[in-house]
Scaffold this active site. Sequence first.
Site, PDB file in Angstrom:
ATOM      1  N   ILE A 270       0.872  -1.397   0.248  1.00 53.83           N
ATOM      2  CA  ILE A 270      -0.073  -0.472   0.377  1.00 53.83           C
ATOM      3  C   ILE A 270       1.128   0.744   0.044  1.00 53.83           C
ATOM      4  CG2 ILE A 270      -1.477   1.016   1.195  1.00 53.83           C
ATOM      5  CD1 ILE A 270      -2.863  -1.603  -0.260  1.00 53.83           C
TER       6      ILE A 270
ATOM      7  N   HIS B 268      -7.645 -10.676  -7.308  1.00 52.14           N
ATOM      8  CA  HIS B 268      -9.371 -10.946  -7.463  1.00 52.14           C
ATOM      9  C   HIS B 268      -9.972  -9.767  -8.030  1.00 52.14           C
ATOM     10  CE1 HIS B 268      -9.237 -12.646  -3.554  1.00 52.14           C
ATOM     11  NE2 HIS B 268      -8.478 -12.015  -2.833  1.00 52.14           N
TER      12      HIS B 268
ATOM     13  N   VAL C  31       8.949   4.171  12.614  1.00 48.69           N
ATOM     14  CA  VAL C  31       8.808   5.440  13.231  1.00 48.69           C
ATOM     15  C   VAL C  31       8.493   4.951  15.245  1.00 48.69           C
ATOM     16  CG1 VAL C  31       7.227   6.766  13.663  1.00 48.69           C
ATOM     17  CG2 VAL C  31       7.670   6.347  11.334  1.00 48.69           C
TER      18      VAL C  31
ATOM     19  N   ARG D   7      -3.603 -10.434   8.078  1.00 47.61           N
ATOM     20  CA  ARG D   7      -4.516  -9.761   7.639  1.00 47.61           C
ATOM     21  C   ARG D   7      -4.059  -8.358   8.711  1.00 47.61           C
ATOM     22  NH1 ARG D   7      -6.416 -15.074   7.242  1.00 47.61           N
ATOM     23  NH2 ARG D   7      -6.634 -15.980   5.634  1.00 47.61           N
TER      24      ARG D   7
ATOM     25  N   SER E 208      -7.658  -7.781   2.879  1.00 52.05           N
ATOM     26  CA  SER E 208      -8.129  -8.632   1.551  1.00 52.05           C
ATOM     27  C   SER E 208      -9.587  -8.297   1.213  1.00 52.05           C
ATOM     28  CB  SER E 208      -8.199 -10.280   1.732  1.00 52.05           C
ATOM     29  OG  SER E 208      -8.767 -10.582   0.569  1.00 52.05           O
TER      30      SER E 208
ATOM     31  N   CYS F  26      15.321 -27.332  -2.997  1.00 51.02           N
ATOM     32  CA  CYS F  26      15.803 -27.917  -1.812  1.00 51.02           C
ATOM     33  C   CYS F  26      16.410 -26.451  -0.868  1.00 51.02           C
ATOM     34  CB  CYS F  26      17.054 -28.126  -2.545  1.00 51.02           C
ATOM     35  SG  CYS F  26      18.107 -26.267  -2.822  1.00 51.02           S
TER      36      CYS F  26
END
Lengths: 477, 427
Positions: free
Chosen positions: A12, A49, A172, A310, A336, A434
């Site tokens: 974002i 989506h 911050v 999330r 989402s 691997c």
Amino acid sequence: MYDVAIIGGGVIGCSIARELSRYQVRTVVLEKYAEVGFGTTKTNSGIIHAGHHSSPDTLKGQLVVRGNTLFDQLCSELNFGFARIGELVVAQGEEDIPVLEHLKKQGENKGVPGLEMWDQKRLQREEPNLSHKLVAALHAPSAGVINPYEFAFALIENAVDNGVELKVDSPVLKIDVVKDGFVFHTPHEQIASRFALNCGGIFADKIAQMVGLNDFTINPRKGEEYMLDKRLMGLVRRLIFPVPKPTTKGILIIPTFNGTIMVGPTAEDTDDRYDVTTSYDGAKQVFDFVSNICPSITERETITEFAGLRAVSNTNDFIMGPTNIKGFINVAGIQSPGLTSAPAIAEYVCYILKGEGLVLKPKGNFKHHVPGPPRFGTLGIEEQQKLIKENPLFAKIVCRCELVTEAEIHNAIDHGARTLDGIKFRSRAGMGRCQGGFCTTRCMDILAKRLGLSFHEITKRGGDSWIVTEMGKVKNR
Amino acid sequence: MLDRMEGKYDVVVVGGGPAGMGAALGARDSGAERVLILDREPEAGGILWQCIHSGFGLHYFREELTGPEYAERFFEKVIDYEVDLVTNSYVSGISVDSDGTKSVRVMNEEHGMDTVNTKSVVLSMGCRERTRGSIRIPGTRPSGVLPAGLAQKIVNLKGYLPGKRIAILGSGDIGLIMARRLTLEGCKVAGVFEIMPYSNGLTRNVVQCLEDFGIPLHLSTTVAYIHGLDRVEKITVAPVSKDLKPDMSRAWDVKCDTLLLSIGLIPENELSLSLGIQMDVVTGGPRVSSTLETSMPGVFASGNVLHVHDLVDFVTRESLLAGQFAGEWAQGVRRPADNIRLVPGDNVRYCVPHSLSPEREHTIYMRCKEAMMPCRIRVGNLMERKLRFVVPAEMIIFKIKPDLLDKFHGDTLRIDILPAEKGKRHD
């Protein structure tokens, strides 16, 4: 004094940084980790989506369709991996069909293109490896997959090319609200700006609290994902969704951009903002569920697993807009379909900033393009030979599982990789079956040489993630 | 080091570790003139360079050598025998022409992408280590969780330590060797945790690497959780119940900054798979005839790419043979196909080769599923041999003489490992 400080270099923050870099605005991105996209972004499922899952009454539901349509142009400009492979919501019984019909109607009202109901016969023809017990599916051709970390890297690279400043390893710690803006305290310096964009992801509520705002909370929801061996490539061709539940779109089968199949995520609320642990229960939940939908997927095929958080807000929607603190703008609760919405969020934030008094005057010399990284392993032999002729390091294999060459490792470093994970996420070295057993020391050698560091100063992902220590010296920690 | 690659070869060997060097020498012994080894590392020798401990060569040379010494002996022979050796080279594919000629595609910084033609090929790519992803260990994903062989490379070839306080999951030989190695470097090895009720390493390694240094080996115990965000901070270990699930009520924490994994090796067969060669799902390697030929005519396999061996001496022996047959094949020798299938029976996990011929003597390599003592090996109704014990960690090797097979008229020979007490005979 900057015009805008973006707190958080996830997908974002990076999207907004790139959007702002079109204008004559002084922007700085403050990222707490060693590289951008190392928080929630790198653990994202990577799904673009179609937009029919979310209700148009929500902000996320409004931004998702616009976000989706912006990806073709973004991909052509920034050259990250993106493919519209389409998505199927599959009905496991007749009782699921009304839900599919509702999703189809909801999508059509929102302008999602090409939605189509498939009967069992069509579903079996198109995806023969799915369970033959599935009764129907809703096909959404505009859904796609990207590599989310590549997207963040490309966005920030282009933003930096256009004058944005990026400060990594810069959490911050404290924000002073001053006349005409803010002063941000990081471990290294103090940075002043007129506007503050809170893109703090999982920590966005904590960032808001630093300026005295207590009006929302972030309640992390963990998702575990399991990456499967490449030999299953092609088992399913589209994203496979079950019928959604209130808190989650369910456990999915995701053919990633590179063709490797990933299954997950789980959805589990957690109080711990650092809880990116995987669990026996998570694995069981994922594989029990997925084996009903695609019987040939078993836990034995796993090459690696990971978990991400999330940033779910208490409103269960995006929280975006100005606040009581003038100039402090929240871009929070981006769950989402946050990745899909990111380009639309970036546009929307510019609109908000304008409303708050920031003058957005386009630059005459905005550079649109980022050259994508070379991907030797995906090329035909003639193209491979051409690359080798230009640069013999393309004939030197560093990662044999993903066929990554030394030239690509150098390219990753040229484009900002500073850690082993930074190399991995840019070049794919170490991502294969691997899991770095072969290439780890090779990548470390190249990183050490290029960055002028000692072997023991190389980290996996910054901070305290050291990989080796010197002989004969006890490391104090 | 030789670095040439010209014209058409009799035998091209993929991989220059002990298997590849053995195969090349075997091919030259058979009379094949032009033999080439391709290796992706800067030097031939494979994993032996990082195995600086001793214990190599006891069977083959009847003396105790270190890994590099063992490699050196073969390397000198490879030069003496005028085998062409090209290093820093990665074989990216093999194709077969209609006349049976194989084209081997090679990538090399100096030569770019090149193709070498050859009559026969020996696959000797070795194996790789299983990783955290191949088992489930819950918890965080910090730095400091790595396969034991990678740790060995870091210590012995790079001159650094993977950490200071070490825990080891799995009792494979590399883990045991590293427990000793890291102790000698001043690290604290907190313990070795093995999910099975027995060690997966050789008995001599358990004694010499753990017991002699007072390092605890916890059998029937596994790592149930990894803690630490950036770097490993501790692990939770727990005894396992019969179904191998950890019993968390008896779990305890072990403080460490590093977790080494010694949980097994996987033959590295991406190239074999791309050739469409038939595989054995148990060994993870190709199915081979008694001449160590794979299902693709003129393509042979030996060493850890075929099945994981305990000792390099056995790899050498098997590879000399594979090279011998590959060399003969290149010179136009075509032997009758094997007419007896060899199949694993009771308590036999696998046996190699997969078929036999009464034409020659055979060395059978096999592993049991479960420990048994005392016991007997029964080969069809042809022979029976008593053994003091069998354990999954130790390969069983025995010979079948050609005259024995002359008496056999079936097409399938089954091998069983049975308890020593008089078992029920069903033949």
